[in-house]
Write an enzyme that holds these catalytic residues in place. Structure first.
Site, mmCIF file in Angstrom:
data_model
loop_
_atom_site.group_PDB
_atom_site.id
_atom_site.type_symbol
_atom_site.label_atom_id
_atom_site.label_comp_id
_atom_site.label_asym_id
_atom_site.label_seq_id
_atom_site.Cartn_x
_atom_site.Cartn_y
_atom_site.Cartn_z
ATOM 1 N N ALA A 154 -10.295 -5.034 15.765
ATOM 2 C CA ALA A 154 -9.983 -6.470 15.824
ATOM 3 C C ALA A 154 -8.828 -6.798 14.878
ATOM 4 O O ALA A 154 -7.913 -7.554 15.229
ATOM 5 C CB ALA A 154 -11.221 -7.287 15.465
ATOM 6 N N ASN B 136 1.831 -2.402 5.406
ATOM 7 C CA ASN B 136 1.155 -1.125 5.652
ATOM 8 C C ASN B 136 -0.270 -1.084 5.095
ATOM 9 O O ASN B 136 -1.093 -0.324 5.600
ATOM 10 C CB ASN B 136 2.006 0.002 5.030
ATOM 11 C CG ASN B 136 1.235 1.287 4.909
ATOM 12 O OD1 ASN B 136 1.070 2.021 5.881
ATOM 13 N ND2 ASN B 136 0.713 1.579 3.714
ATOM 14 N N LYS C 223 -6.445 -4.801 13.854
ATOM 15 C CA LYS C 223 -5.183 -4.192 14.303
ATOM 16 C C LYS C 223 -4.664 -4.858 15.573
ATOM 17 O O LYS C 223 -3.450 -4.939 15.780
ATOM 18 C CB LYS C 223 -5.374 -2.682 14.496
ATOM 19 C CG LYS C 223 -5.663 -1.942 13.189
ATOM 20 C CD LYS C 223 -4.514 -2.090 12.194
ATOM 21 C CE LYS C 223 -4.701 -1.308 10.917
ATOM 22 N NZ LYS C 223 -3.561 -1.420 10.001
ATOM 23 N N VAL D 152 -3.179 -7.668 -1.385
ATOM 24 C CA VAL D 152 -2.482 -8.476 -0.373
ATOM 25 C C VAL D 152 -3.418 -9.442 0.359
ATOM 26 O O VAL D 152 -2.954 -10.390 0.993
ATOM 27 C CB VAL D 152 -1.712 -7.600 0.643
ATOM 28 C CG1 VAL D 152 -0.563 -6.855 -0.017
ATOM 29 C CG2 VAL D 152 -2.646 -6.654 1.402
ATOM 30 N N GLY E 59 0.821 -1.213 0.000
ATOM 31 C CA GLY E 59 0.000 0.000 0.000
ATOM 32 C C GLY E 59 0.849 1.255 0.000
ATOM 33 O O GLY E 59 0.605 2.186 0.767
ATOM 34 N N ALA E 60 1.848 1.280 -0.897
ATOM 35 C CA ALA E 60 2.854 2.365 -0.843
ATOM 36 C C ALA E 60 2.613 3.485 -1.849
ATOM 37 O O ALA E 60 3.444 4.360 -2.010
ATOM 38 C CB ALA E 60 4.255 1.779 -1.031
ATOM 39 N N SER F 223 -2.317 -0.093 14.851
ATOM 40 C CA SER F 223 -2.970 1.191 15.162
ATOM 41 C C SER F 223 -3.190 1.235 16.669
ATOM 42 O O SER F 223 -3.387 0.184 17.303
ATOM 43 C CB SER F 223 -4.324 1.276 14.453
ATOM 44 O OG SER F 223 -5.079 2.347 14.989
ATOM 45 N N TYR G 276 -12.098 -2.930 12.476
ATOM 46 C CA TYR G 276 -10.744 -2.369 12.340
ATOM 47 C C TYR G 276 -9.911 -2.651 13.591
ATOM 48 O O TYR G 276 -8.750 -3.084 13.501
ATOM 49 C CB TYR G 276 -10.881 -0.863 12.102
ATOM 50 C CG TYR G 276 -9.592 -0.128 11.839
ATOM 51 C CD1 TYR G 276 -8.962 -0.203 10.603
ATOM 52 C CD2 TYR G 276 -9.009 0.662 12.828
ATOM 53 C CE1 TYR G 276 -7.785 0.491 10.355
ATOM 54 C CE2 TYR G 276 -7.836 1.371 12.589
ATOM 55 C CZ TYR G 276 -7.226 1.277 11.347
ATOM 56 O OH TYR G 276 -6.053 1.964 11.108
ATOM 57 N N ILE H 146 -3.122 10.126 12.125
ATOM 58 C CA ILE H 146 -2.181 10.640 11.122
ATOM 59 C C ILE H 146 -2.989 11.239 9.961
ATOM 60 O O ILE H 146 -3.967 10.630 9.511
ATOM 61 C CB ILE H 146 -1.274 9.491 10.585
ATOM 62 C CG1 ILE H 146 -0.645 8.677 11.737
ATOM 63 C CG2 ILE H 146 -0.213 10.036 9.634
ATOM 64 C CD1 ILE H 146 0.299 9.422 12.646
HETATM 65 P P1 NAP Z 1 -4.625 5.379 2.969
HETATM 66 O O1 NAP Z 1 -4.070 6.712 2.583
HETATM 67 O O2 NAP Z 1 -6.070 5.105 2.796
HETATM 68 O O3 NAP Z 1 -3.763 4.255 2.253
HETATM 69 C C1 NAP Z 1 -4.089 2.904 2.368
HETATM 70 C C2 NAP Z 1 -3.181 2.124 1.456
HETATM 71 O O4 NAP Z 1 -3.503 0.739 1.562
HETATM 72 C C3 NAP Z 1 -3.335 2.523 -0.003
HETATM 73 O O5 NAP Z 1 -2.058 2.660 -0.570
HETATM 74 C C4 NAP Z 1 -4.068 1.335 -0.612
HETATM 75 O O6 NAP Z 1 -3.692 1.078 -1.942
HETATM 76 C C5 NAP Z 1 -3.571 0.207 0.255
HETATM 77 N N1 NAP Z 1 -4.453 -0.949 0.195
HETATM 78 C C6 NAP Z 1 -5.719 -1.045 0.632
HETATM 79 N N2 NAP Z 1 -6.186 -2.279 0.392
HETATM 80 C C7 NAP Z 1 -5.181 -2.976 -0.200
HETATM 81 C C8 NAP Z 1 -5.049 -4.303 -0.680
HETATM 82 N N3 NAP Z 1 -6.062 -5.189 -0.577
HETATM 83 N N4 NAP Z 1 -3.891 -4.680 -1.227
HETATM 84 C C9 NAP Z 1 -2.857 -3.806 -1.331
HETATM 85 N N5 NAP Z 1 -2.917 -2.531 -0.899
HETATM 86 C C10 NAP Z 1 -4.082 -2.127 -0.338
HETATM 87 O O7 NAP Z 1 -4.356 5.088 4.522
HETATM 88 P P2 NAP Z 1 -3.157 5.473 5.497
HETATM 89 O O8 NAP Z 1 -3.724 6.387 6.495
HETATM 90 O O9 NAP Z 1 -1.940 5.832 4.768
HETATM 91 O O10 NAP Z 1 -2.981 4.058 6.231
HETATM 92 C C11 NAP Z 1 -1.855 3.212 6.049
HETATM 93 C C12 NAP Z 1 -1.830 2.197 7.189
HETATM 94 O O11 NAP Z 1 -1.711 2.895 8.434
HETATM 95 C C13 NAP Z 1 -3.107 1.373 7.294
HETATM 96 O O12 NAP Z 1 -2.782 0.049 7.673
HETATM 97 C C14 NAP Z 1 -3.873 2.057 8.405
HETATM 98 O O13 NAP Z 1 -4.761 1.188 9.051
HETATM 99 C C15 NAP Z 1 -2.721 2.465 9.312
HETATM 100 N N6 NAP Z 1 -3.070 3.539 10.241
HETATM 101 C C16 NAP Z 1 -3.433 4.777 9.771
HETATM 102 C C17 NAP Z 1 -3.750 5.766 10.704
HETATM 103 C C18 NAP Z 1 -4.157 7.144 10.281
HETATM 104 O O14 NAP Z 1 -4.502 7.945 11.166
HETATM 105 N N7 NAP Z 1 -4.088 7.507 9.025
HETATM 106 C C19 NAP Z 1 -3.726 5.479 12.068
HETATM 107 C C20 NAP Z 1 -3.365 4.218 12.490
HETATM 108 C C21 NAP Z 1 -3.032 3.250 11.562
HETATM 109 P P3 NAP Z 1 -4.650 1.417 -3.192
HETATM 110 O O15 NAP Z 1 -5.001 2.886 -3.074
HETATM 111 O O16 NAP Z 1 -3.819 1.089 -4.370
HETATM 112 O O17 NAP Z 1 -5.855 0.535 -3.037
#
Ligand code: NAP
Length: 247
Positions: free
Chosen positions: A157, A90, A159, A64, A12-13, A142, A155, A188
């Site tokens: 569960a 990620n 994490k 994934v 998810g980069a 998370s 979510y 974030i």
């Molecule tokens: P985001 O901007 O929505 O990005 C999520 C990423 O995950 C995207 O690049 C997406 O790729 C990818 N993804 C989703 N489903 C996928 C799959 N089945 N296979 C491969 N890639 C997939 O979210 P983010 O805030 O950066 O979150 C990144 C991580 O941090 C997540 O695990 C999230 O739970 C965790 N997190 C975020 C926060 C926050 O406050 N933002 C807090 C705690 C934890 P595509 O766009 O190509 O689908």
């Protein structure tokens, strides 16, 4: 260039936290595999940014949550760069709603991407790292996995599951020089949190001891540390990057 010659796979980069992690690890010299599921254009832009800065990267489309696609992602990285030293799980999604309204598919899809996706990649990278007798696995959990949240049973569960997986695999792989850790971000600023109203964001900010929302680079710094030589005696840990939110 602390990570020169290493190969890192970041799921998810194409955007958000994953993008920041990929850029940070590339800045430290690692060759990067940028995984995406649907954001192809964004993923190619990350590749371009890394190449323009003198690094090496390529993008791989893979969902994934699918065991076979995760296998192709990891094998593709090994074929291209000859090894896989760092895996950052990620990729993640949310399908928030209160339990009473939560459909079975809302639960299944979140567990399937966030937790099963993490398992799938760990499963496929482990034999490679075992052979190398070295490796770093960093799973993005998370703080919600630690403290729970109304409207996020699925979510939370997923994490919390990542934390259990991290600790178990750390015990299994430690004797072969492989460390497995989790990073638990707080709030974030990314697309994932952009959907929340300004009012919610302000009240969140007020409740955070450091009085600001997190940046993607805050998470990337912690991941880069766990990937570095300096973190070689750290395994099975959860590092909160949350400005003190759940202290
Ligand atoms: P985001 O901007 O929505 O990005 C999520 C990423 O995950 C995207 O690049 C997406 O790729 C990818 N993804 C989703 N489903 C996928 C799959 N089945 N296979 C491969 N890639 C997939 O979210 P983010 O805030 O950066 O979150 C990144 C991580 O941090 C997540 O695990 C999230 O739970 C965790 N997190 C975020 C926060 C926050 O406050 N933002 C807090 C705690 C934890 P595509 O766009 O190509 O689908």
């Amino acid at each position: 260039m602390l990570l020169k010659g290493k190969c890192a796979v970041v799921t998810g980069a194409g955007k958000g936290i994953g993008r920041a992690i990929a850029l940070k690890l590339a800045e430290q010299g690692a060759n990067i595999v940028i995984n995406y599921r649907s954001s192809e254009k964004e993923a190619e832009e990350v590749v371009q940014a890394i190449e323009e800065a003198g690094g090496a990267a390529f993008a791989v489309k893979a969902d994934v949550s699918k065991f076979d696609e995760a296998e192709k992602l990891i094998k593709g990285a090994q074929e291209k760069f000859g090894r896989v030293d760092i895996l950052v799980n990620n990729a993640g999604i949310t399908k928030d709603t209160l339990l009473l309204r939560m459909k079975e598919e809302d639960f299944d899809s979140v567990i399937s991407v966030n937790l099963k996706g993490c398992f799938n990649c760990v499963k496929h990278v482990s034999p490679i790292m075992l052979k190398q007798k070295s490796g770093r696995i960093i799973n993005i959990s998370s703080v919600i996995g630690l403290v729970g949240n109304a409207g996020q049973a699925n979510y939370a569960a997923s994490k919390a599951g990542i934390i259990g997986l991290t600790k178990s695999v750390a015990k299994e792989l430690g004797s072969r020089g492989i460390t497995v850790n989790a990073v638990a971000p707080g709030f974030i600023e990314t697309d994932m949190t952009d959907v929340l109203s300004d009012k919610i964001k302000e009240s969140m900010q007020d409740s955070i001891p450091l009085k600001r929302l997190g940046k993607t680079s805050d998470v990337a710094e912690a991941v880069a540390f766990l990937a570095s030589e300096g973190a070689s005696y750290i395994t099975g840990q959860v590092i909160n990057v949350d400005g003190g939110m759940v202290v």
